[in-house]
Design a protein around this motif. Structure first.
Motif, mmCIF file in Angstrom:
data_model
loop_
_atom_site.group_PDB
_atom_site.id
_atom_site.type_symbol
_atom_site.label_atom_id
_atom_site.label_comp_id
_atom_site.label_asym_id
_atom_site.label_seq_id
_atom_site.Cartn_x
_atom_site.Cartn_y
_atom_site.Cartn_z
ATOM 1 N N PRO A 130 0.829 -1.206 0.000
ATOM 2 C CA PRO A 130 0.000 0.000 0.000
ATOM 3 C C PRO A 130 0.863 1.256 0.000
ATOM 4 C CG PRO A 130 -0.846 -1.603 1.564
ATOM 5 C CD PRO A 130 0.474 -2.137 1.080
ATOM 6 N N GLY A 131 0.435 2.245 -0.775
ATOM 7 C CA GLY A 131 1.197 3.482 -0.914
ATOM 8 C C GLY A 131 2.130 3.500 -2.099
ATOM 9 N N GLU A 132 2.371 2.347 -2.686
ATOM 10 C CA GLU A 132 3.208 2.264 -3.885
ATOM 11 C C GLU A 132 2.527 2.964 -5.057
ATOM 12 O OE1 GLU A 132 3.035 -1.013 -7.230
ATOM 13 O OE2 GLU A 132 3.571 -1.851 -5.282
ATOM 14 N N PHE A 133 3.305 3.608 -5.926
ATOM 15 C CA PHE A 133 2.759 4.107 -7.187
ATOM 16 C C PHE A 133 3.600 3.567 -8.331
ATOM 17 C CE2 PHE A 133 5.409 7.332 -5.257
ATOM 18 C CZ PHE A 133 6.126 7.963 -6.280
ATOM 19 N N PHE A 134 2.968 3.414 -9.502
ATOM 20 C CA PHE A 134 3.581 2.581 -10.529
ATOM 21 C C PHE A 134 2.928 2.816 -11.882
ATOM 22 C CE2 PHE A 134 -0.237 0.511 -9.205
ATOM 23 C CZ PHE A 134 -0.740 -0.088 -10.357
#
Length: 424
Positions: free
Chosen positions: A363-367
């Motif tokens: 959670p909190g990852e961006f991609f």
């Protein structure tokens, strides 16, 4: 006994610096090499940074099977939609300068969008339209809620209109021309109502061009690539370029699992000629290290590894924050990416995987990823940046995506749901 001062100083140490590393190089090595050995990919490479240090690099298989050229660290890959996060940074730089704002109606900067209507039915010969509930904004462009009449899933009458309007467009149609075509067509839905992956990033690129006064590719080179030392990243790989031989071949997986080479004239048709169009949505070529420079800048809240300030911390947080309202339930295929919302041109993981077969991730990852199976993600919680390159179709290969994530996060239960996969 520790003094009060020692305890206070210890409390100031970032939690990320105290966390045990997650990345196990031997696990990544076995995962990627195994995929090549089993014939699941022709070639693959990956570069991972964790807590500010290079944690893993590996390259396996062939960048050009027929020429016998191995996948390597300096292989040039076509990154397709991984161009989109670069466009987000360009757009947000102009917001920082006060030249535009995310809630500006796009017609403020591109007057051709001043007469937009929304499709309400009818036929191409007798279209029925209604007025917009509110202006179409730059924010709608960034979160893919604009509703331009392009791409799949258009109603029949609107599809006919769109097919006729776009029929004359080619790679020699510049960004201004693309914007004018989009502005002539009704929107497929009211602004903000649905998530649709159409052409908003190309309109963003036109905004950057118009507001900055520079051709889009020139803007990217001057304000992003050169400051970050991204010396290989660009649109055109010309005959005389010294790194032409680094360009990877592209393959297509056949029904029997084998790979057939896509003819270079087709695979590299866009990048081998200096076309008038320099899209914001696709088209860049890059290397692992170049794109890692970009991704590490995002992890460091706008500062590149070389110290170049590209964005302010609050601007990176804006880019990487989910802004899709819960009311936007029609999200096309975005749910296939996992428990994901959307920021500015990036998917944002809003929670742990929803079920055992869901795409894993913290959670909190961006991609985002690219059509020929390139992928990157930025994980602020664990201070991880991953860039993965392969060059094959069909797009969105689930086994590659899941394998690399399982290898990175095998020791992080939060990244999985239900029965966790066995450690590679």
């Amino acid at each position: 006994m520790k003094t009060l001062r020692t305890l206070l100083l210890a409390a100031l140490v970032p939690l990320t610096s105290l966390a045990a590393p997650l990345v196990v190089p031997t696990r990544l090595e076995a995962t990627l090499s195994g995929m090549v050995q089993r014939g699941e990919v022709v070639g693959v490479s990956a570069l991972v940074f964790e807590q500010g240090k290079e944690a893993y690099f590996g390259a396996f298989g062939m960048a050009d099977r027929e020429a016998g050229r191995a996948m390597s660290r300096d292989t040039l890959a076509v990154i397709y939609s991984m161009t989109k996060p670069v466009t987000a940074v360009a757009l947000l730089q102009l917001q920082e300068q006060g030249k535009l704002q995310m809630d500006d109606p796009i017609e403020k900067h591109l007057p051709e969008f001043g007469n937009l209507r929304v499709w309400a039915g009818g036929t191409a010969a007798d279209p029925q339209t209604v007025a917009l509930d509110r202006p179409l904004t730059i924010r709608d462009l960034g979160r893919n809620t604009a509703g331009f009449a392009a791409g799949a899933g258009l109603p029949d009458g609107l599809k006919q209109l769109a097919d006729e309007a776009w029929a004359g467009a080619s790679w020699n149609t510049n960004l201004r021309g693309l914007a004018r075509i989009a502005a002539r067509l009704p929107l497929v839905h009211q602004p903000g109502a649905r998530w649709r992956y159409d052409i908003p990033t190309n309109i963003q690129a036109r905004l950057v061009e118009k507001v900055s006064g520079q051709p889009y590719d020139v803007y990217l080179a001057e304000h992003i690539f050169k400051p970050l030392g991204m010396t290989y990243t660009r649109y055109v790989v010309a005959d005389q370029d010294a790194d032409l031989g680094q360009l990877a071949a592209t393959y297509v997986r056949q029904p029997d699992g084998s790979f057939q080479r896509q003819p270079d004239a087709q695979a590299h048709a866009f990048n081998r000629k200096n076309w008038a169009q320099k899209p914001g949505a696709s088209g860049l070529v890059s290397t692992l290290d170049d794109y890692a420079q970009f991704a590490r800048m995002l992890l460091a809240e706008g500062v590149g590894p070389n110290g170049a300030r590209i964005l302010k911390p609050e601007t990176v947080r804006l880019m990487a924050t989910n802004v899709l309202a819960d009311s936007v339930t029609d999200r096309q295929w975005l749910p296939d990416k996992g428990n994901t919302g959307f920021g500015v041109n990036v998917g944002v993981r809003v929670g742990p995987p929803r079920h055992r077969d869901d795409v894993s991730g913290a959670p909190g990852e961006f991609f985002w990823d690219g059509a020929a199976n390139t992928l990157f993600w930025v994980d602020p919680k664990h201070q991880i940046v991953t860039v993965l390159f392969s060059q094959f179709f069909p797009a969105g290969d689930a086994r590659l995506n899941k394998a690399i994530r399982a290898a990175v996060y095998a020791d992080e239960p939060e990244a999985f749901a239900g029965n966790r996969p066995p450690k590679p």
